[in-house]
Design a protein around this motif. Structure first.
Motif, PDB file in Angstrom:
ATOM      1  N   VAL A   1       0.153  -5.848   1.566  1.00 52.07           N
ATOM      2  CA  VAL A   1      -1.299  -6.484   1.589  1.00 52.07           C
ATOM      3  C   VAL A   1      -1.210  -7.624   0.656  1.00 52.07           C
ATOM      4  O   VAL A   1      -2.431  -8.056   0.632  1.00 52.07           O
ATOM      5  CB  VAL A   1      -2.118  -5.202   1.262  1.00 52.07           C
TER       6      VAL A   1
ATOM      7  N   SER B   1       0.880  -1.132   0.177  1.00 58.66           N
ATOM      8  CA  SER B   1      -0.037   0.027  -0.052  1.00 58.66           C
ATOM      9  C   SER B   1       0.775   1.234  -0.133  1.00 58.66           C
ATOM     10  O   SER B   1       1.653   1.539   0.816  1.00 58.66           O
ATOM     11  CB  SER B   1      -0.866  -0.143   1.141  1.00 58.66           C
ATOM     12  N   THR B   2       0.724   2.107  -1.078  1.00 59.37           N
ATOM     13  CA  THR B   2       1.446   3.402  -0.898  1.00 59.37           C
ATOM     14  C   THR B   2       1.068   4.159   0.246  1.00 59.37           C
ATOM     15  O   THR B   2       1.772   5.129   0.475  1.00 59.37           O
ATOM     16  CB  THR B   2       1.197   4.025  -2.060  1.00 59.37           C
ATOM     17  N   GLU B   3      -0.284   4.126   0.778  1.00 55.25           N
ATOM     18  CA  GLU B   3      -0.717   4.922   1.787  1.00 55.25           C
ATOM     19  C   GLU B   3      -0.041   4.664   3.133  1.00 55.25           C
ATOM     20  O   GLU B   3       0.471   5.500   3.922  1.00 55.25           O
ATOM     21  CB  GLU B   3      -2.011   4.708   1.855  1.00 55.25           C
ATOM     22  N   THR B   4      -0.027   3.168   3.268  1.00 56.16           N
ATOM     23  CA  THR B   4       0.552   2.766   4.633  1.00 56.16           C
ATOM     24  C   THR B   4       1.973   2.351   4.844  1.00 56.16           C
ATOM     25  O   THR B   4       2.496   2.046   5.806  1.00 56.16           O
ATOM     26  CB  THR B   4      -0.484   1.849   5.355  1.00 56.16           C
ATOM     27  N   GLY B   5       2.364   1.787   3.266  1.00 55.81           N
ATOM     28  CA  GLY B   5       3.534   1.095   3.569  1.00 55.81           C
ATOM     29  C   GLY B   5       3.468  -0.270   3.798  1.00 55.81           C
ATOM     30  O   GLY B   5       4.506  -1.044   3.917  1.00 55.81           O
ATOM     31  N   ASP B   6       2.347  -0.874   4.086  1.00 53.72           N
ATOM     32  CA  ASP B   6       2.142  -2.088   4.725  1.00 53.72           C
ATOM     33  C   ASP B   6       2.050  -3.200   3.476  1.00 53.72           C
ATOM     34  O   ASP B   6       1.380  -2.817   2.345  1.00 53.72           O
ATOM     35  CB  ASP B   6       0.916  -2.295   5.374  1.00 53.72           C
TER      36      ASP B   6
END
Length: 140
Positions: free
Chosen positions: A116, A109-114
């Protein structure tokens, strides 16, 4: 066969899926792949289930040659990177055995860096160290 650092190849391979420009993407493909290479994808479970319901005992998605591979990479970029909010990265587990490179990758995820999602990649190389067959197993 020429010497190839499998982890460097894994990073370059994953980077091609995130290149925004068509010309740069095509150049990356031509550097990584042999001209008649084949990208073979095990479809996600939901596609395999639909195919089974329709009477297909197996499903395999294939793209062969630069143009087909470029279309495949471009569509993935458009869906997952450009509009989906994801990027891709290789895990630090690439290994080479003769002309085969195996590594795992992550969808991030580019938003969280997690991470997925992800999968397993098996690349068969030609004598020049370019990809001649790519077996992709998303979700593996």
């Amino acid at each position: 066969m020429i010497e190839i650092d499998p982890q460097h190849l894994a990073h370059r391979y994953m980077a091609q899926w995130t290149v925004p420009g068509a010309a740069e993407r095509r150049a990356a493909i031509e550097q990584l792949w042999s001209e008649d290479a084949t990208h073979i994808l095990q479809p996600p479970a939901e596609i395999r289930e639909i195919a089974a319901e329709l009477g297909f005992g197996h499903t395999t998605l294939e793209a062969q040659g630069y143009d087909a591979i470029e279309t495949r990479v471009a569509r993935s970029y458009e869906r997952f990177v450009e509009t989906g909010g994801f990027t891709f990265r290789a895990r630090a587990d690439a290994v080479r055995l003769h002309g085969v490179v195996k590594f795992s990758w992550e969808t991030v995820s580019t938003e969280t860096g997690d991470a997925v999602g992800g999968g397993l990649e098996i690349l068969l190389l030609d004598d020049d160290g370019r990809i001649k067959a790519d077996y992709m197993f998303p979700g593996a």
